[in-house]
Design an enzyme around this catalytic site. Structure first.
Site, mmCIF file in Angstrom:
data_model
loop_
_atom_site.group_PDB
_atom_site.id
_atom_site.type_symbol
_atom_site.label_atom_id
_atom_site.label_comp_id
_atom_site.label_asym_id
_atom_site.label_seq_id
_atom_site.Cartn_x
_atom_site.Cartn_y
_atom_site.Cartn_z
ATOM 1 N N ASP A 370 0.858 -1.181 0.000
ATOM 2 C CA ASP A 370 0.000 0.000 0.000
ATOM 3 C C ASP A 370 0.899 1.239 0.000
ATOM 4 O O ASP A 370 1.843 1.326 0.798
ATOM 5 C CB ASP A 370 -0.905 -0.003 1.239
ATOM 6 C CG ASP A 370 -2.010 1.030 1.136
ATOM 7 O OD1 ASP A 370 -3.153 0.632 0.916
ATOM 8 O OD2 ASP A 370 -1.714 2.231 1.292
ATOM 9 N N ASP A 413 -4.736 2.723 -3.823
ATOM 10 C CA ASP A 413 -3.301 2.630 -3.555
ATOM 11 C C ASP A 413 -2.896 1.226 -3.096
ATOM 12 O O ASP A 413 -1.810 1.027 -2.558
ATOM 13 C CB ASP A 413 -2.899 3.652 -2.487
ATOM 14 C CG ASP A 413 -3.746 3.544 -1.216
ATOM 15 O OD1 ASP A 413 -4.604 2.633 -1.161
ATOM 16 O OD2 ASP A 413 -3.556 4.363 -0.307
#
Length: 498
Positions: A370, A413
């Site tokens: 992430d 993300d």
């Protein structure tokens, strides 16, 4: 065929640029939903149906039933122009007058190809414009990567060959016009002599050969021998232009440069068709121009009337479909990739998990990743800066992850790396490589926002535990992210205190 209000499912998968490609394509493009047809096929298979063609021909109403299961999702502007419709709504409201008469014969061919397990289908069909004008069409369909259900997105492209078909009919009716048609036809035409190949076939039958496909498997060199025996009698001007040849002699002297490895395989299939008595057939082939450019071609072979016994005259027509194949390949790419990062998308990743479960590969490592501070970057510097971070991380993962590993953007993300056959030590080594590449990336883009990621690792020894391993990797990643933000806050506090 069902005609609801158009569903904008394509918009969900493509960005504005890709929609522009679909809309501005010179090909007539339909995006359709065949998922209900897939379910009907599954039902018929469960009912014991084996020969779909025979089953549908027993009762033509079954063909109509299949047509009714197909939903139109979207068409491009070329479709409206082709069918002389002002709007999509007008076209959908009159599809019963567009698809009629001989259309069901073409649909039968398409359904039979799908029934045989093919992800592509093709046929020649006749449709009608809203003005009543008949349209001869060369139709090609390809099943795109499934987003939700099997066959829920099928791209169908149509080439208007009305003029060509009319020219062909005129040539058959009047030999006087044949030469002019041959030279002026907007496709590549070849007249070839297959009589020596017919003699070779007769010799094989006399020797007792009955299964020609098996014979070719044992004697693949026979294909090359047949190519040597084939004689090209004539080609038209368009052929020279298509293959970038100066003259007919120039083309024939360099035929070995035209024929690719795929062309040999296609020619073998043509020989099998001829052996089985199919004196008219079609397929897609690949050739090269004399300059080495790849050509994708739609080939149609027809033995001349009166030459059915000796094959002394055979007409080959080649339609250039290179642009269409590139467009189809691009749309297929879109169905499997995230356009911003060029990594695989969530849909492909989920399908790959299912494939690994069937293959029962173990161990399997998963890395959840992430990007840190992406929202802050978007808010402070704009989404262009955030997109730049996403693209850079896509570059990092593309360099770090080799097949059979897969790196995918799961959304926003969030990223996931799937590593079949990797244990915890090997997966940790790859994660170290990713972090090292991030450091290099930040050095290269030193004037941009720094790229930083949180990561979590998990390994499963049983493919049945893959989803559980994904959750473990996610949990480890979130723990790493919390530690990252906590460390940042401490540094800020220390800096303020000092």
């Amino acid at each position: 065929m069902q005609y609801p209000a158009p569903v904008d499912s394509l918009s969900a998968a493509l960005d504005t640029r890709d929609l522009d490609l679909f809309e501005s394509s010179p090909m007539a493009c339909w995006l359709e939903d065949y998922s209900a047809l897939f379910e009907r096929f599954q039902q018929w298979r469960a009912d014991g149906i084996q020969d779909l063609r025979a089953w549908l021909q027993q009762d033509r109403r079954r063909l109509t039933e299949c047509a009714d299961l197909i939903r139109v999702l979207r068409v491009n502007r070329r479709v409206l122009e082709l069918y002389q419709a002002e709007t999509l709504e007008q076209l959908l409201a009159h599809l019963d007058s567009v698809f009629r008469d001989d259309m069901l014969d073409g649909l039968l061919q398409e359904l039979d190809q799908l029934w045989q397990g093919k992800s592509e289908f093709q046929s020649l069909t006749v449709n009608y414009a809203l003005t009543g004008r008949s349209l001869d069409l060369s139709l090609k369909g390809v099943v795109l990567a499934s987003a939700q259900r099997p066959w829920d997105r099928v791209l169908v492209t149509m080439e208007d060959i009305t003029g060509l078909q009319a020219l062909r009919r005129q040539a058959q009716e009047s030999a006087r016009d044949a030469r002019e048609f041959f030279e002026q036809a907007p496709v590549s035409l070849w007249v070839e002599d297959f009589s020596a190949i017919r003699v070779l076939f007769d010799e094989l039958r006399h020797r007792g050969v009955t299964n020609f496909r098996t014979f070719l498997d044992v004697h693949p060199d026979f294909v090359g021998r047949c190519l040597q025996e084939l004689r090209v009698l004539d080609v038209n001007r368009y052929t020279l232009k298509l293959f970038q040849a100066i003259s007919q002699e120039d083309l024939l002297d360099h035929l070995d440069e035209v024929l690719t490895h795929e062309a040999y395989a296609s020619f073998a299939e043509q020989l099998i068709d001829l052996w089985d008595g199919r004196l008219q057939h079609q397929r897609e082939v690949q050739n090269n121009t004399l300059r080495g450019d790849k050509l994708y071609l739609h080939l149609q072979l027809s033995v001349f009337r009166g030459c059915e016994q000796d094959w002394s005259k055979v007409l080959i027509s080649l339609t250039d479909i290179t642009a269409r194949k590139k467009a189809e390949a691009y749309l297929e790419y879109l169905g499997q990739h995230d356009i911003l990062t060029q990594l695989k998308n969530r849909s492909y990743f989920v399908d790959e998990l299912a494939r690994q479960t069937r293959k029962r590969t173990a161990p399997i490592a998963l890395i959840a990743l992430d990007i840190n501070n992406l929202k802050y970057t978007n808010d402070s510097s704009g989404h262009a800066a955030g997109d730049d971070l996403l693209r850079r991380f896509g570059e990092v993962l593309s360099k770090a992850v080799d097949a059979p590993g897969i790196a995918a953007r799961m959304g926003g993300d969030e990223f996931m790396v799937l590593l079949p056959g990797k244990d915890l030590e090997l997966a940790q080594g790859l994660l170290n490589d990713i972090r090292a590449l991030i450091d290099l990336n930040n050095q290269y883009y030193s004037n941009n926002h720094a790229l930083s990621v949180s990561a979590g690792l998990a390994v499963c020894q049983d493919v049945a535990e893959l989803e559980h391993a994904m959750r473990q990797a996610d949990q480890a990643m979130y723990a790493d992210k919390q530690a990252y933000y906590l460390a940042n806050r401490r540094r800020e506090t220390d800096s303020t205190g000092s």
